[in-house]
Design a protein around this motif. Structure first.
Motif, PDB file in Angstrom:
ATOM      1  N   PHE A 273      27.233  12.163  79.696  1.00  0.00           N
ATOM      2  CA  PHE A 273      28.785  12.438  79.002  1.00  0.00           C
ATOM      3  C   PHE A 273      29.520  11.099  78.718  1.00  0.00           C
ATOM      4  CE2 PHE A 273      28.272  16.711  81.148  1.00  0.00           C
ATOM      5  CZ  PHE A 273      28.334  17.442  79.783  1.00  0.00           C
ATOM      6  N   GLY A 274      29.145  10.186  79.493  1.00  0.00           N
ATOM      7  CA  GLY A 274      29.773   8.876  79.173  1.00  0.00           C
ATOM      8  C   GLY A 274      29.242   8.226  77.912  1.00  0.00           C
ATOM      9  N   ASN A 275      28.027   8.412  77.645  1.00  0.00           N
ATOM     10  CA  ASN A 275      27.162   7.956  76.510  1.00  0.00           C
ATOM     11  C   ASN A 275      27.710   8.939  75.300  1.00  0.00           C
ATOM     12  OD1 ASN A 275      25.778   6.067  77.883  1.00  0.00           O
ATOM     13  ND2 ASN A 275      23.913   7.392  77.978  1.00  0.00           N
ATOM     14  N   VAL A 276      27.746  10.263  75.453  1.00  0.00           N
ATOM     15  CA  VAL A 276      28.310  10.998  74.227  1.00  0.00           C
ATOM     16  C   VAL A 276      29.686  10.769  74.141  1.00  0.00           C
ATOM     17  CG1 VAL A 276      28.937  13.588  73.546  1.00  0.00           C
ATOM     18  CG2 VAL A 276      26.648  12.660  74.835  1.00  0.00           C
TER      19      VAL A 276
ATOM     20  N   GLY B 137      24.609  15.240  89.140  1.00  0.00           N
ATOM     21  CA  GLY B 137      25.903  14.872  88.913  1.00  0.00           C
ATOM     22  C   GLY B 137      26.003  13.514  88.203  1.00  0.00           C
ATOM     23  N   THR B 138      25.451  12.601  88.746  1.00  0.00           N
ATOM     24  CA  THR B 138      25.295  10.974  88.411  1.00  0.00           C
ATOM     25  C   THR B 138      24.853  11.121  87.198  1.00  0.00           C
ATOM     26  OG1 THR B 138      25.222  10.308  90.751  1.00  0.00           O
ATOM     27  CG2 THR B 138      24.616   8.682  89.025  1.00  0.00           C
ATOM     28  N   LYS B 139      23.628  11.675  86.860  1.00  0.00           N
ATOM     29  CA  LYS B 139      22.941  11.578  85.496  1.00  0.00           C
ATOM     30  C   LYS B 139      23.765  12.395  84.480  1.00  0.00           C
ATOM     31  CE  LYS B 139      18.405  11.316  87.501  1.00  0.00           C
ATOM     32  NZ  LYS B 139      16.898  12.105  87.473  1.00  0.00           N
ATOM     33  N   LEU B 140      24.335  13.249  84.867  1.00  0.00           N
ATOM     34  CA  LEU B 140      25.387  14.172  83.883  1.00  0.00           C
ATOM     35  C   LEU B 140      26.526  13.253  83.396  1.00  0.00           C
ATOM     36  CD1 LEU B 140      25.353  17.707  85.026  1.00  0.00           C
ATOM     37  CD2 LEU B 140      24.328  16.874  82.906  1.00  0.00           C
ATOM     38  N   LYS B 141      27.014  12.676  84.594  1.00  0.00           N
ATOM     39  CA  LYS B 141      28.165  11.817  84.077  1.00  0.00           C
ATOM     40  C   LYS B 141      27.966  10.722  83.214  1.00  0.00           C
ATOM     41  CE  LYS B 141      31.521   8.847  86.346  1.00  0.00           C
ATOM     42  NZ  LYS B 141      32.163   8.397  87.601  1.00  0.00           N
ATOM     43  N   GLY B 142      26.610  10.052  83.533  1.00  0.00           N
ATOM     44  CA  GLY B 142      26.115   9.066  82.430  1.00  0.00           C
ATOM     45  C   GLY B 142      25.923   9.636  81.058  1.00  0.00           C
TER      46      GLY B 142
END
Length: 52
Positions: free
Chosen positions: A45-48, A38-43
């Motif tokens: 999606f934040g970059n995108v 979840g932490t990696k996905l949040k990062g």
């Protein structure tokens, strides 16, 4: 006396505790994996979102 002997030889309680501990460890491993993912996905999606 035979009641005490049977009680001392009964291992079903110990087996249930062992299975409970294994289930708890598997649960902790799953929670840890999902949290990291979840932490990696949040990062990601934040970059995108920032690049849009």
């Amino acid at each position: 006396m035979s009641l005490l002997t049977r009680f001392a030889k009964d291992e079903s309680g110990a087996t249930a505790i062992e299975y409970g501990l294994i289930a708890a460890l598997v649960g902790v491993a799953i929670i840890t994996a999902v949290t990291n993912l979840g932490t990696k996905l949040k990062g990601t999606f934040g970059n995108v979102s920032a690049k849009l």
